[in-house]
Design a protein around this motif. Structure first.
Motif, PDB file in Angstrom:
ATOM      1  N   SER A  92      24.018 -23.233  22.067  1.00 31.51           N
ATOM      2  CA  SER A  92      23.504 -24.310  21.219  1.00 31.51           C
ATOM      3  C   SER A  92      24.557 -25.385  20.994  1.00 31.51           C
ATOM      4  N   SER A  93      25.817 -24.981  20.935  1.00 28.27           N
ATOM      5  CA  SER A  93      26.902 -25.944  20.750  1.00 28.27           C
ATOM      6  C   SER A  93      27.044 -26.860  21.969  1.00 28.27           C
ATOM      7  N   VAL A  94      27.044 -26.267  23.177  1.00 29.62           N
ATOM      8  CA  VAL A  94      27.164 -27.068  24.401  1.00 29.62           C
ATOM      9  C   VAL A  94      25.956 -27.975  24.563  1.00 29.62           C
ATOM     10  N   LEU A  95      24.778 -27.434  24.305  1.00 31.61           N
ATOM     11  CA  LEU A  95      23.559 -28.249  24.388  1.00 31.61           C
ATOM     12  C   LEU A  95      23.610 -29.415  23.403  1.00 31.61           C
ATOM     13  N   GLY A  96      24.019 -29.126  22.179  1.00 25.08           N
ATOM     14  CA  GLY A  96      24.107 -30.179  21.168  1.00 25.08           C
ATOM     15  C   GLY A  96      25.117 -31.245  21.527  1.00 25.08           C
ATOM     16  N   ALA A  97      26.265 -30.841  22.069  1.00 26.63           N
ATOM     17  CA  ALA A  97      27.294 -31.809  22.447  1.00 26.63           C
ATOM     18  C   ALA A  97      26.801 -32.724  23.558  1.00 26.63           C
ATOM     19  N   GLN A  98      26.084 -32.157  24.527  1.00 21.53           N
ATOM     20  CA  GLN A  98      25.553 -32.989  25.606  1.00 21.53           C
ATOM     21  C   GLN A  98      24.520 -33.985  25.082  1.00 21.53           C
ATOM     22  N   LEU A  99      23.691 -33.549  24.170  1.00 20.67           N
ATOM     23  CA  LEU A  99      22.686 -34.454  23.598  1.00 20.67           C
ATOM     24  C   LEU A  99      23.347 -35.557  22.777  1.00 20.67           C
ATOM     25  N   LEU A 100      24.377 -35.200  22.027  1.00 21.21           N
ATOM     26  CA  LEU A 100      25.089 -36.206  21.225  1.00 21.21           C
ATOM     27  C   LEU A 100      25.751 -37.255  22.112  1.00 21.21           C
ATOM     28  N   ASN A 101      26.411 -36.798  23.176  1.00 19.27           N
ATOM     29  CA  ASN A 101      27.077 -37.731  24.083  1.00 19.27           C
ATOM     30  C   ASN A 101      26.084 -38.563  24.886  1.00 19.27           C
ATOM     31  N   ALA A 102      24.821 -38.099  24.919  1.00 14.02           N
ATOM     32  CA  ALA A 102      23.767 -38.871  25.589  1.00 14.02           C
ATOM     33  C   ALA A 102      23.142 -39.898  24.645  1.00 14.02           C
ATOM     34  N   GLY A 103      23.618 -39.911  23.381  1.00 16.87           N
ATOM     35  CA  GLY A 103      23.156 -40.921  22.436  1.00 16.87           C
ATOM     36  C   GLY A 103      22.058 -40.477  21.495  1.00 16.87           C
ATOM     37  N   TRP A 104      21.771 -39.185  21.432  1.00 13.68           N
ATOM     38  CA  TRP A 104      20.721 -38.697  20.543  1.00 13.68           C
ATOM     39  C   TRP A 104      21.173 -38.795  19.084  1.00 13.68           C
ATOM     40  N   ASN A 105      20.199 -38.874  18.199  1.00 19.88           N
ATOM     41  CA  ASN A 105      20.479 -38.955  16.770  1.00 19.88           C
ATOM     42  C   ASN A 105      21.139 -37.664  16.288  1.00 19.88           C
ATOM     43  N   PRO A 106      22.271 -37.758  15.558  1.00 17.72           N
ATOM     44  CA  PRO A 106      22.984 -36.548  15.127  1.00 17.72           C
ATOM     45  C   PRO A 106      22.134 -35.604  14.271  1.00 17.72           C
ATOM     46  N   VAL A 107      21.330 -36.151  13.380  1.00 17.55           N
ATOM     47  CA  VAL A 107      20.491 -35.294  12.523  1.00 17.55           C
ATOM     48  C   VAL A 107      19.472 -34.532  13.364  1.00 17.55           C
ATOM     49  N   LEU A 108      18.894 -35.216  14.354  1.00 17.74           N
ATOM     50  CA  LEU A 108      17.939 -34.575  15.247  1.00 17.74           C
ATOM     51  C   LEU A 108      18.614 -33.465  16.044  1.00 17.74           C
ATOM     52  N   VAL A 109      19.826 -33.724  16.495  1.00 15.21           N
ATOM     53  CA  VAL A 109      20.570 -32.723  17.273  1.00 15.21           C
ATOM     54  C   VAL A 109      20.881 -31.496  16.416  1.00 15.21           C
ATOM     55  N   MET A 110      21.241 -31.742  15.154  1.00 11.55           N
ATOM     56  CA  MET A 110      21.491 -30.610  14.250  1.00 11.55           C
ATOM     57  C   MET A 110      20.247 -29.735  14.137  1.00 11.55           C
ATOM     58  N   GLY A 111      19.100 -30.374  13.990  1.00  7.56           N
ATOM     59  CA  GLY A 111      17.855 -29.626  13.895  1.00  7.56           C
ATOM     60  C   GLY A 111      17.565 -28.847  15.157  1.00  7.56           C
ATOM     61  N   ILE A 112      17.818 -29.460  16.324  1.00  7.41           N
ATOM     62  CA  ILE A 112      17.581 -28.781  17.604  1.00  7.41           C
ATOM     63  C   ILE A 112      18.475 -27.551  17.737  1.00  7.41           C
ATOM     64  N   ILE A 113      19.738 -27.687  17.353  1.00  4.22           N
ATOM     65  CA  ILE A 113      20.677 -26.566  17.450  1.00  4.22           C
ATOM     66  C   ILE A 113      20.195 -25.391  16.600  1.00  4.22           C
ATOM     67  N   VAL A 114      19.761 -25.684  15.375  1.00  2.00           N
ATOM     68  CA  VAL A 114      19.293 -24.616  14.484  1.00  2.00           C
ATOM     69  C   VAL A 114      18.018 -23.978  15.034  1.00  2.00           C
ATOM     70  N   VAL A 115      17.102 -24.804  15.545  1.00  2.00           N
ATOM     71  CA  VAL A 115      15.844 -24.276  16.099  1.00  2.00           C
ATOM     72  C   VAL A 115      16.120 -23.403  17.314  1.00  2.00           C
ATOM     73  N   VAL A 116      17.060 -23.816  18.168  1.00  2.00           N
ATOM     74  CA  VAL A 116      17.426 -23.011  19.343  1.00  2.00           C
ATOM     75  C   VAL A 116      17.912 -21.633  18.901  1.00  2.00           C
ATOM     76  N   GLY A 117      18.750 -21.617  17.869  1.00  2.00           N
ATOM     77  CA  GLY A 117      19.213 -20.331  17.345  1.00  2.00           C
ATOM     78  C   GLY A 117      18.055 -19.475  16.858  1.00  2.00           C
ATOM     79  N   GLY A 118      17.106 -20.095  16.151  1.00  2.00           N
ATOM     80  CA  GLY A 118      15.949 -19.365  15.661  1.00  2.00           C
ATOM     81  C   GLY A 118      15.086 -18.812  16.784  1.00  2.00           C
ATOM     82  N   LEU A 119      14.962 -19.560  17.882  1.00  2.00           N
ATOM     83  CA  LEU A 119      14.161 -19.104  19.016  1.00  2.00           C
ATOM     84  C   LEU A 119      14.789 -17.888  19.693  1.00  2.00           C
ATOM     85  N   PHE A 120      16.115 -17.887  19.807  1.00  2.00           N
ATOM     86  CA  PHE A 120      16.782 -16.706  20.357  1.00  2.00           C
ATOM     87  C   PHE A 120      16.573 -15.505  19.442  1.00  2.00           C
TER      88      PHE A 120
END
Length: 342
Positions: A92-120
């Protein structure tokens, strides 16, 4: 009148209620004693241990471990285990970092990281409850999957822009301006850890879900006979553990400012050690969220004292952790055996 008759005629005084201690609380009390001894020893040997700056660093540096320990507490209370959380943090950390460097909204990325953890966590719960796979094997499979996915995404460290809004979670706020550098400092990450601890405490001690968690750890068949939602709860505890891993990923990545596929190696064992040292029985049914927090702080303070000593190699940290963990496992076995004998 014989001595035996005389002794039998003399009533024995029961201990006052406030002196009676539930034996299952003994491991937690032992961790409190160890923590206090470590503080006293650190202050006597090295100084600067009973300071606001040390407390600040202890909380800031171990916020992610505290969050992980809260999630693992739910799992171990039911007699299960989760070995996937460290690898989930890496992916989730690597995925989030790639999304952030691609210009995604930080709050959205935080939510994605948490959701990914929940899915696992949900995947682990499905394997354990629906397919009846042993928790050790199910979460081990999730660990390999998450670590492999993280390596597919990137095998080199991914750095975050210092100006990224994601990194504001690591901003230090001075709460108390002490003398010299002895300040009480916190970060948003510390507040996130506090919120997770409060939420975990509330769920376990103030809700039906929490009562079900303890009941499953005590006796799953009995919990089912009482009509408790055992199936739903066993799914939920792994989701909670996964969500905590996602939150810990946000906290750690924002603090470090970097993500890599090898992040979190062995962290699941550190979290389990913190939970056990904090007094949660490995067999389930007894334990406390606040005890797990204390266990995480014991491990964190141990690292601080080893670093200050200088003569102890860093590699000895794992040996000392293993010795403390073994001590608490033996203590738990003694407590459980005594309960069975009674």
């Amino acid at each position: 009148m014989s001595a035996q008759t005389l002794n039998a005629a003399v009533p024995t005084r029961a201990l006052p209620s406030w002196l009676k201690i539930d034996r299952k609380r003994i491991p937690t009390l032992a961790s409190v004693v160890i923590f206090l001894i470590m503080i006293i020893y650190g202050q006597a040997a090295y100084g600067q241990t009973l300071t606001m700056s040390t407390a600040s660093n202890l909380l800031i540096n171990n916020a992610h471990l505290i969050i992980l320990a809260v999630g693992i507490t739910f799992v171990i209370l039911t007699g299960g285990i989760d070995l996937s959380v460290g690898a989930v943090i890496a992916f989730s950390s690597v995925l989030g970092a790639q999304l952030l460097n691609a210009g995604w909204n930080p709050v959205l990325v935080m939510g994605i990281i948490v959701v990914v953890g929940g899915l696992f966590g949900l995947a682990s719960g499905v394997l354990v409850q629906y397919f009846r796979v042993q928790p050790f094997i199910a979460t081990l499979a999730m660990m390999f999957l998450a670590r492999g996915l993280a390596s597919i995404l990137s095998t080199t460290p991914i750095r975050l822009d210092d100006a990224s809004g994601f990194r504001t979670l690591a901003t230090q706020w001075k709460v108390i301006d002490g003398p010299k550098v002895n300040d009480l400092v916190i970060t948003p990450n510390v507040l996130i850890a506090v919120v997770v601890v409060v939420a975990g405490f509330f769920i376990l001690h103030r809700t039906r879900t929490g009562r079900t968690v303890y009941a499953i750890g005590g006796s799953e068949p009995s919990a089912e006979l009482m009509g408790l939602p055992v199936n739903r709860t066993k799914y939920l505890i792994y989701v909670i553990s996964g969500l905590c891993a996602g939150i810990a990923s946000v906290v750690y990545t924002s603090k470090l400012g970097m993500a890599q596929n090898v992040t979190g190696v062995g962290w699941e064992l550190d979290a389990i050690a913190a939970v056990v040292i904090g007094g949660t029985l490995l067999l389930g049914g007894a334990g406390y969220v606040l005890g797990s927090v204390l266990g995480a702080l014991v491990l964190g303070l141990m690292n601080v004292l080893i670093a200050r000593d200088g003569s102890i190699p860093p590699e000895a940290t794992t040996i000392i952790t293993g010795a403390i963990l073994l001590l608490f496992v033996l203590l738990q076995r003694a407590v459980v055996k005594r309960d069975h004998n009674d």
